[in-house]
Design a protein around this motif. Structure first.
Motif, short mmCIF file in Angstrom:
data_model
loop_
_atom_site.label_atom_id
_atom_site.label_comp_id
_atom_site.label_asym_id
_atom_site.label_seq_id
_atom_site.Cartn_x
_atom_site.Cartn_y
_atom_site.Cartn_z
N VAL A 110 2.31 -8.31 -15.33
CA VAL A 110 2.82 -9.08 -14.83
C VAL A 110 3.61 -7.68 -14.01
N VAL A 111 3.55 -6.50 -14.76
CA VAL A 111 4.72 -6.14 -13.25
C VAL A 111 3.65 -5.24 -12.63
N ALA A 112 2.55 -5.50 -12.83
CA ALA A 112 1.71 -4.76 -11.71
C ALA A 112 1.22 -5.93 -10.29
N LEU A 113 1.20 -7.28 -10.92
CA LEU A 113 1.05 -8.09 -9.87
C LEU A 113 2.40 -8.11 -9.46
N MET A 114 3.34 -7.84 -9.98
CA MET A 114 4.31 -8.46 -8.92
C MET A 114 5.36 -7.39 -8.42
N ARG A 149 3.18 -5.38 -5.98
CA ARG A 149 1.91 -5.62 -6.39
C ARG A 149 2.74 -6.52 -4.78
N LEU A 150 3.19 -7.12 -5.05
CA LEU A 150 3.77 -8.24 -4.01
C LEU A 150 4.94 -7.84 -2.81
N ALA A 151 5.52 -6.81 -4.32
CA ALA A 151 6.41 -6.46 -3.72
C ALA A 151 6.56 -4.82 -2.40
N GLY A 152 4.78 -5.40 -2.88
CA GLY A 152 4.28 -3.63 -1.69
C GLY A 152 4.67 -2.29 -2.47
N HIS A 153 4.65 -2.38 -3.49
CA HIS A 153 5.35 -1.33 -4.26
C HIS A 153 4.94 -0.67 -4.62
N GLU A 154 3.05 -1.25 -4.91
CA GLU A 154 1.62 -0.40 -4.87
C GLU A 154 0.15 -1.56 -4.65
N ARG A 155 -0.49 -0.86 -4.86
CA ARG A 155 -2.01 -1.66 -4.33
C ARG A 155 -2.54 -2.00 -5.80
N ILE A 156 -3.40 -3.28 -5.84
CA ILE A 156 -3.83 -3.84 -7.33
C ILE A 156 -5.30 -3.22 -6.83
N GLY A 157 -6.39 -2.73 -7.71
CA GLY A 157 -8.09 -2.51 -7.35
C GLY A 157 -8.68 -3.59 -8.41
N PRO A 158 -10.12 -3.29 -7.71
CA PRO A 158 -10.84 -4.11 -8.39
C PRO A 158 -10.49 -4.46 -9.79
N ALA A 159 -10.46 -2.82 -10.22
CA ALA A 159 -10.23 -3.20 -12.45
C ALA A 159 -8.85 -3.87 -12.45
N GLY A 160 -7.94 -3.68 -11.65
CA GLY A 160 -6.56 -4.30 -11.97
C GLY A 160 -6.52 -5.32 -12.33
#
Length: 302
Positions: free
Chosen positions: A112-116, A118-129
């Motif tokens: 959930v942190v990874a998705l949020m 990404r939405l906040a523009g802090h990091e990108r999510i690749g296919p594995a993510g």
């Protein structure tokens, strides 16, 4: 020199394992305490105690508690989301579901942190993510949907409890992402102490009726001991050790240890409370763990 580094690394690892055990064991401890004390009454006692100790500790270790006026609004938001709303959902959810389900659902936090982030523009999510996120949420669905099969819990109540825990996970994840800007200017200990204290202040009027209604003279010594453990070890000691590790080895290496909390939390729920793990829980836990691993692989490859 290498010997010193080795000892320091071993000590840091030992402290983080202690934090994992403190947090995991806190789940059955709180669950037992809620048999005698109303959820919000239980929480306001431990959070008032933790707030006082953390504020005093921060003042002693850092020489003050001041923050810039421009940061007060964000600090209040952190307190409301990361402590007031989060704690209401957590304690009311745990009162309605099992410690095992709570531990497993919290295992989805890194996803959930990874998705949020990404939405906040802090990091990108690749296919594995992305696949990891889908697996993690499917695991949550299986655990919530499998609530009716749990031993000793009414089906509808357990489902409601699991949904409250999901809301708690969302609040804690949002708190983690929102706190990033504050952590660039202040120590983790100061941010936690001040946000926890502000969240506790907001929690007081909501918990006051339960606190006043509670017959404290009927509370057993074991429950008082559990309250003491919960605020001292699961909050104060754990926060100090956790943030000392963040300072030493960074957020990523420290956060890896949080993945052990669902494992030990589930084991403690089974051992100490006699909770039964259904096939849905096992499958849900496997999906959440796989999602976490995929998210970690995505971060390493970033």
């Amino acid at each position: 020199m290498r010997e010193r580094l080795g000892k320091s690394s071993f000590r840091n690892d030992a402290e983080l394992v202690s934090v994992v055990l403190f947090w995991a064991f806190n789940l059955p401890v709180v669950k037992v305490g809620l048999r005698e004390v109303e959820p919000l009454a239980y929480n306001i006692v431990r959070f008032l105690c933790a707030s006082v100790v953390l504020l005093a500790l921060t003042h002693f270790m850092e020489g003050g508690l001041t923050v810039r006026r421009a940061d007060l609004g964000r600090l209040l938001l952190l307190g409301v989301v990361g402590h007031t709303i989060y704690q209401i959902c957590f304690i009311e959810g745990l009162a309605r579901t099992t410690a095992s389900s709570t531990a497993l659902l919290f295992g989805c936090t890194p996803v959930v942190v990874a998705l949020m982030s990404r939405l906040a523009g802090h990091e990108r999510i690749g296919p594995a993510g992305a696949v990891g996120a889908l697996l993690g949420f499917y695991g949550v669905y299986l655990i919530v949907g499998g609530a009716k099969g749990m031993q000793g819990e009414p089906g509808s109540g357990t489902i409601a409890g699991n949904l409250l825990i999901v809301c708690a996970v969302l609040c804690w994840s949002a708190y983690t992402v929102l706190a990033q800007a504050m952590l660039e200017r202040y120590s983790p200990l100061r941010v936690t102490a001040l946000s926890l204290a502000s969240g506790t202040v907001m929690l007081i009027p909501l918990a006051a009726p339960s606190f006043l209604r509670q017959d404290w003279s009927a509370v057993s010594l074991a429950t008082w001991a559990g309250l003491g453990y919960s605020f001292l070890f699961a909050l104060v000691v754990s926060y100090v050790l956790w943030y000392r590790s963040v300072k030493k080895v960074g957020n990523l290496r420290t956060a890896v240890y949080s993945n052990l909390v669902p494992v030990f939390g589930t084991l403690f729920g089974v051992w100490f409370l006699g909770e039964r793990l259904t096939p849905g829980l096992w499958l849900g836990a496997s999906c959440i763990l796989s999602g976490i691993l995929l998210t970690r692989l995505r971060r390493r490859g970033a």
